[in-house]
Design an enzyme around this catalytic site. Structure first.
Site, PDB file in Angstrom:
ATOM      1  N   PRO A 260      25.153   1.901  13.127  1.00 18.76           N
ATOM      2  CA  PRO A 260      24.777   2.347  11.795  1.00 18.76           C
ATOM      3  C   PRO A 260      24.502   1.192  10.831  1.00 18.76           C
ATOM      4  O   PRO A 260      25.187   0.181  10.861  1.00 18.76           O
ATOM      5  CB  PRO A 260      26.017   3.130  11.328  1.00 18.76           C
ATOM      6  CG  PRO A 260      27.152   2.525  12.084  1.00 18.76           C
ATOM      7  CD  PRO A 260      26.604   2.010  13.385  1.00 18.76           C
ATOM      8  N   CYS A 328       2.974  -5.309 -11.899  1.00 21.68           N
ATOM      9  CA  CYS A 328       1.624  -4.840 -12.227  1.00 21.68           C
ATOM     10  C   CYS A 328       1.070  -4.023 -11.069  1.00 21.68           C
ATOM     11  O   CYS A 328       0.253  -4.494 -10.271  1.00 21.68           O
ATOM     12  CB  CYS A 328       0.735  -6.013 -12.567  1.00 21.68           C
ATOM     13  SG  CYS A 328       1.271  -6.757 -14.112  1.00 21.68           S
TER      14      CYS A 328
HETATM   15  C1  LIG Z   1      17.394   0.340  11.748  1.00 20.99           C
HETATM   16  C2  LIG Z   1      18.111   0.557  13.003  1.00 20.99           C
HETATM   17  C3  LIG Z   1      19.407   1.089  12.978  1.00 20.99           C
HETATM   18  C4  LIG Z   1      20.126   1.504  11.725  1.00 20.99           C
HETATM   19  O1  LIG Z   1      19.622   2.688  11.189  1.00 20.99           O
HETATM   20  P1  LIG Z   1      20.348   3.366   9.917  1.00 20.99           P
HETATM   21  O2  LIG Z   1      19.541   4.562   9.620  1.00 20.99           O
HETATM   22  O3  LIG Z   1      20.321   2.368   8.809  1.00 20.99           O
HETATM   23  O4  LIG Z   1      21.737   3.675  10.280  1.00 20.99           O
HETATM   24  C5  LIG Z   1      20.044   1.221  14.192  1.00 20.99           C
HETATM   25  N1  LIG Z   1      19.440   0.864  15.352  1.00 20.99           N
HETATM   26  C6  LIG Z   1      18.198   0.357  15.392  1.00 20.99           C
HETATM   27  C7  LIG Z   1      17.605  -0.019  16.693  1.00 20.99           C
HETATM   28  C8  LIG Z   1      17.483   0.193  14.229  1.00 20.99           C
HETATM   29  O5  LIG Z   1      16.245  -0.291  14.280  1.00 20.99           O
END
Ligand SMILES: *Cc1c(COP(=O)(O)O)cnc(C)c1O
Length: 407
Positions: A260, A328
């Site tokens: 996460p 802008c």
């Molecule tokens: C961006 C990403 C996450 C995190 O996603 P969230 O929505 O911010 O929790 C996890 N794994 C991968 C591979 C990602 O690219």
């Protein structure tokens, strides 16, 4: 965080400024761990791209988190922050073989998301264990820009190509130690997520040497008091139980991994910006702040609705405002929003600005990127200085065009 604390931080360090509350980060980390407490091996890897200040990375490490990285530079930031390579997974997409090799050489777990890279990497380095990112083709959220599991998504190896993955693994004799999916942001329907998880379990049965299953992320957090959010407790109960029963069938206790970003840091972030001008037009009252999409682009990019509070006048009567920036270009943070009456000079506080806010900031309009402050155990600590003019020109190579012309 309390208005008085936020105000004093803005007074001390200036504005615009990002503030992050470690207590909230810890709360979220603990909440997710507790939700999956029945899983015997759980690993939470923080997605660095959400907020990549090295102090945030080392704080995550202190909580027990590993890191999920998407570029070799993020890998290096993680190592710089003191996170050991064994606790970092590298999940890029569309990168060169060299970048994968660099990450592998640093000792981080590689996660490969296309067949060519898998074949090339496996042929050259059959002894380096690799995770495979699959695309289960399940739509987890409503927004096609942030949902990355659907049929036309560029992410992952299509689940329909499993036979090809298996052929590459057999031909190269490479070792697959993990299976990964990340269906994108905003898991609202637990059953849809569980459906995707079943596809991952089915896939996993084709590999004998797995150590972990990585379910990615996409936890939705609330943006206002009545907003919907992912019920991680329900997910923990249902997926946790299903995961353990899968491990029994598989004959080995695997690690359940999540990665996460938003869930851990979104609500911990506050963005403070000052009102330069209140402008009344024929139909709208604009509050123009000393910021723009150069500092916070999510409202324009994703239509995200960040709560905005006037912390200089929290008890004032409410009026309708459009909050806009000084860039802008159209940079509307909020349209027709009820906010306590705003006067020029007031400090506005944007909520849910821990994730994908500073990390997406730019120097557009030659503006400086703002400072970042960590609110930790009752103390405000500067963790990034606001940029200065020298930062804008440090990589520019100045030619003396007058001399060029003469010669
Ligand atoms: C961006 C990403 C996450 C995190 O996603 P969230 O929505 O911010 O929790 C996890 N794994 C991968 C591979 C990602 O690219």
């Amino acid at each position: 965080m309390e208005n008085s604390v936020l105000t004093s931080i803005a007074n001390q360090f200036g504005s615009p400024i990002y503030v992050y509350d470690t207590e909230k980060i810890e709360h979220q980390y603990t909440r997710l761990s507790k939700a999956f407490q029945h899983v015997s091996q759980l690993q939470i890897n923080y997605a660095v791209k959400a907020l990549s200040n090295v102090n945030i990375l080392s704080y995550m490490h202190s909580l027990g988190a590993g890191l999920d990285t998407v570029s070799i530079q993020e890998v290096k930031l993680g190592l710089y922050a003191g996170v050991p390579a064994q606790k970092i997974i590298f999940t890029p997409n569309g990168v060169s073989l060299e970048e994968l090799e660099q990450a592998a050489a640093l000792g981080v777990q590689i996660n490969i998301d296309n067949l060519t890279s898998l074949e090339q990497f496996g042929s050259k380095h059959p002894d380096v264990p690799v995770c495979v990112r699959i695309n289960p083709h399940v739509m987890a959220g409503g927004n096609a820009n942030i949902s990355v599991g659907h049929i036309d998504s560029k992410f992952g190896i299509s689940i329909h190509q499993l036979p090809h993955i298996i052929r590459i693994v057999e031909n190269t004799r490479m070792l697959i130690n993990g299976i990964h999916m990340h269906t994108g942001s905003d898991i609202l329907d637990i059953d849809v997520f569980l459906h995707a998880a079943e596809i991952l379990f089915t896939t996993a049965k084709s590999f004998d040497n797995l150590e972990f299953l990585d379910f990615g992320s996409g936890f939705k957090v609330p943006y206002h008091p009545n907003d919907i959010e992912t019920n991680v407790e329900e997910l923990g109960e249902k997926l946790g139980e299903r995961f353990q029963s899968f491990c029994e069938d598989y004959g080995k206790n695997l690690t359940l991994v999540f990665e996460p970003g938003k869930f851990l840091v979104s609500e911990a972030g506050y963005f403070l910006t000052q009102v330069n001008a209140v402008k009344q037009t024929t139909s709208t009252v604009f509050a123009q702040v000393n910021s723009g999409f150069n500092h916070l682009i999510r409202p324009m990019l994703y239509g995200s609705q960040h709560q905005i509070k006037n912390i200089s006048n929290p008890n004032g009567r409410e009026r309708f405002y459009s909050v806009v920036g000084y860039i802008c270009e159209t940079d509307t943070f909020a349209n027709n929003r009820r906010i306590n009456e705003i006067s020029e000079g007031d400090m506005l506080c944007f909520h849910n600005t821990g994730a994908y806010c500073f990390s997406m900031a730019s120097n557009y309009n030659a503006r400086f990127r703002p400072a970042e402050v960590l609110w930790h155990q009752g103390e405000a600590k500067l963790i990034r200085k606001a940029e200065q003019f020298k930062d804008l020109i440090q990589n520019q190579v100045v030619l003396d065009l007058a001399v060029l012309k003469a010669s």
